[in-house]
Design an enzyme around this catalytic site. Sequence first.
Site, short mmCIF file in Angstrom:
data_model
loop_
_atom_site.label_atom_id
_atom_site.label_comp_id
_atom_site.label_asym_id
_atom_site.label_seq_id
_atom_site.Cartn_x
_atom_site.Cartn_y
_atom_site.Cartn_z
CB THR A 102 52.22 85.18 53.07
OG1 THR A 102 51.02 84.87 53.74
CG2 THR A 102 53.21 85.76 54.07
CB ALA A 151 42.81 89.04 50.01
#
Length: 180
Positions: A7, A164
Site C-alpha cells: 500500500t 499510483a
Amino acid sequence: MEQFHATTIFAVQHNGSVAMAGDGQVTFGNSMVMKHGAKKVRRLYRGEVLAGFAGSVADAITLFEKFEGKLEEYHGNLQRAAVELAKEWRMDKILRRLEAMMIVANKEHLLLISGNGEIIEPDDGILAIGSGGSFALAAGRALKTYAPHLGAREIAEASLRTAAEICVFTNNNLVVDELN
C-alpha cells in the site's frame, strides 16, 4: 505463508492543516490483488487523530488497536501514546514480529511509528510509507515547495495519485482525510 500487504500512505502538514491519504489496494503475495477499496486511513480518538498503516493487514489492525488504547490511556496525547506503544512494541515478543508501519497525526504533530518501534517526526512535515512511499514523498515535497498555494488535502491526494501511476502495488481508490 503469503501475507496480505502493499500500500501507500502519505501525510502532510501544510498551512495549518494536516492531511493523510491512503490507497485501497490489498495484495496477496506479489501476484494477486485481493481488494481494491480497503480503508487504511482512519480517525482515532474522538476524530482528533489521523492514522494510516502499511504492511501486513492483520499486523496493522493489531497496531491500530494497541495505539488507540494508548491514545485513550494518555487522553489523546499523540506523542506520549506513540512513545508508550513503541516501548511495548520493543519489549513484547509477539509485537516485535509485527510487520507494519503507521503514520499518525493530529493538528500539532506528524509521526512515523516504524516496524522496529522507532518514532520519527519529520523536519519538513511530510511522511510517506509503503511500496509507493518514495514516489509519493518526492511528489509531496515538490508540491509543498513549488505549489504552496495548494492545501494539505490537495497535496496529499496529488502525491498519492502520482505514486499510483508508478507503483504497481498502489491504486487510485483513495481515502483522503484532513484535520483543520
